[in-house]
Write a protein that holds these residues in place. Structure first.
Motif, PDB file in Angstrom:
ATOM      1  N   THR A  91      26.012  35.205 -39.860  1.00 17.99           N
ATOM      2  CA  THR A  91      25.254  35.938 -40.861  1.00 17.99           C
ATOM      3  C   THR A  91      25.942  37.270 -41.133  1.00 17.99           C
ATOM      4  N   ARG A  92      25.603  37.910 -42.265  1.00 17.41           N
ATOM      5  CA  ARG A  92      26.221  39.176 -42.641  1.00 17.41           C
ATOM      6  C   ARG A  92      25.265  40.345 -42.480  1.00 17.41           C
ATOM      7  N   ASP A  93      24.034  40.097 -42.100  1.00 19.48           N
ATOM      8  CA  ASP A  93      23.031  41.161 -42.013  1.00 19.48           C
ATOM      9  C   ASP A  93      22.525  41.292 -40.585  1.00 19.48           C
ATOM     10  N   CYS A  94      22.345  42.545 -40.168  1.00 16.47           N
ATOM     11  CA  CYS A  94      21.870  42.824 -38.822  1.00 16.47           C
ATOM     12  C   CYS A  94      21.054  44.112 -38.859  1.00 16.47           C
ATOM     13  N   LEU A  95      19.960  44.140 -38.127  1.00 16.54           N
ATOM     14  CA  LEU A  95      19.077  45.304 -38.076  1.00 16.54           C
ATOM     15  C   LEU A  95      19.072  45.859 -36.663  1.00 16.54           C
ATOM     16  N   VAL A  96      19.388  47.162 -36.554  1.00 14.45           N
ATOM     17  CA  VAL A  96      19.367  47.870 -35.277  1.00 14.45           C
ATOM     18  C   VAL A  96      18.255  48.913 -35.348  1.00 14.45           C
ATOM     19  N   THR A  97      17.335  48.871 -34.391  1.00 18.09           N
ATOM     20  CA  THR A  97      16.217  49.814 -34.338  1.00 18.09           C
ATOM     21  C   THR A  97      16.280  50.578 -33.030  1.00 18.09           C
ATOM     22  N   VAL A  98      16.342  51.898 -33.132  1.00 17.91           N
ATOM     23  CA  VAL A  98      16.342  52.779 -31.960  1.00 17.91           C
ATOM     24  C   VAL A  98      15.065  53.611 -32.028  1.00 17.91           C
TER      25      VAL A  98
END
Length: 394
Positions: free
Chosen positions: A317-324
């Motif tokens: 996939t080309r999309d990634c979500l990082v939550t800090v």
């Protein structure tokens, strides 16, 4: 009068009741087979054949729990069938079913149990062979055929067990090596942080010694800096060094970086480098951003870094979500994507060993780590790191 609902039975009680019913059916299996074969002179009835098939599957299913008693009931059933009517087809079916049962036991149980099962099967088949319609003169040839078929089934099952045990041993060894490499990497990063802290303390001590008589305020500031730096260093040592145990000095020794340890502020640069590789990374910051201990920031950074590497290699996939998320008493880091799950821990893939290393790193800081497929699709990596008292929100 209103009906009082009865509370549902616990799942354990239902399981015990179901197993008891299964054993009752298995015990009745030889009787049903004998009655069916005795009445087969006028032809087989469809209900009896269905009942025999059902009881055969039911008894074979008990091989998972109690292999030897279940095998004994299978052998008793088919001996009763062959002795009631010496049909060659029934005898061959008995050999097939019992050999398959022995092969399954050999593939899933220790060798002592499988050899016992093979001996039981050979005895039951040899006793049934007396009733085969081939005549007494052909008994030796029939017995030889039975022994060869049984030996082949046992050998096939035993080889499956050996291959599985070998694969499990290789996986355990690879897991230990991955954990060792991650610990050595943590140890080297911790060494770099300690060296930096000791350098700061040495400089501040030298300043304080030179100005203690002429500028006491500057000397007091130097001592305060020494106190703060030493406390932070000792806290990091207490969280990490105490959990590090013996590791193989040759495994992963060259994998630790030589540069300064990264922090959470470097995530934007990490996201930019991931975008250069074709992965769009959305970094979301929640809570009140504030300085955290170096070992916690480094662990959070490594979680994101390893997760993005796995996304690039396996997710497709080309999309990634990082939550800090900076919470009151912990730091939460999540990395989510909607691609393929990729290799799981235990498959030996790169993502599997990366997850092993991430879990070890978080465990050393007494945090919580989860990694697995999301219900809506994709993959999710989440880590929660407890914060020391000095960095809690009021």
């Amino acid at each position: 009068m209103p009906t009082i609902p009865h509370p549902p039975l616990p799942r354990g009680a239902l399981s015990i009741a179901g197993e008891a019913l299964a054993w009752c059916g298995a015990i009745a299996y030889p009787v049903v087979l004998h009655v069916t074969m005795r009445g087969s002179w006028q032809g087989f009835s469809a209900p009896m054949l269905l009942l025999v098939a059902f009881l055969t599957v039911l008894t074979a299913g008990l091989l998972r729990r109690r292999p030897l008693p279940a095998l004994a009931l299978l052998l008793a059933g088919w001996f009763a069938a062959v002795s009631a009517r010496g049909m060659l087809e029934a005898g061959l079916l008995q050999v097939l079913i019992s050999d398959l049962a022995v092969g399954y036991i050999a593939a899933t149980r220790p060798r002592r149990t499988s050899l016992t099962a093979a001996g039981m099967a050979l005895g039951g088949q040899a006793a049934s062979a007396f009733y085969f319609p081939s005549g007494q003169g052909a008994y030796v040839q029939t017995l030889a055929f039975i022994a060869v078929a049984l030996a082949a089934a046992w050998t096939a099952g035993d080889s499956v067990r050996e291959r599985r045990e070998h694969a499990e041993a290789l996986y355990a060894q690879a897991t230990a090596q991955a954990v060792t490499a991650e610990r050595l990497r943590i140890a080297r990063e911790l060494h770099d942080m300690i060296a930096h802290s000791v350098g700061v303390i040495a400089i501040q001590a030298g300043v304080g010694r030179r100005v203690i008589d002429t500028r006491p305020d500057d000397a007091r500031n130097a001592l305060a800096a020494i106190e703060t730096t030493s406390k932070e260093t000792l806290a990091g040592l207490g969280r990490t060094l105490g959990a590090l145990r013996r590791a193989d000095a040759g495994a992963g020794a060259g994998s630790a970086p030589r540069g300064p340890a990264p922090v959470l502020d470097d995530l934007d640069r990490l996201a930019a480098s991931a975008e250069d590789a074709g992965i769009r990374v959305d970094v979301r910051w929640l809570g009140e951003r504030r300085p955290l201990p170096a070992d916690i920031e480094l662990a959070a950074y490594r979680i994101v870094q390893e997760s993005l590497t796995n996304v690039a290699r396996h997710a497709g996939t080309r999309d990634c979500l990082v939550t800090v998320d900076y919470r009151a008493d912990e730091l939460s880091v999540e990395v989510e994507n909607d691609g393929r799950t990729g290799p799981a821990p235990g498959t030996g893939g790169a993502a599997g060993w990366g997850i092993v290393g991430m879990r070890e790193r978080i465990a050393l800081l007494h945090g919580q780590f989860t990694a697995g497929p999301r219900p809506e699709g994709g993959f999710r990596v989440a880590a929660r790191l407890p914060l020391p008292e000095g960095v809690h929100l009021p």
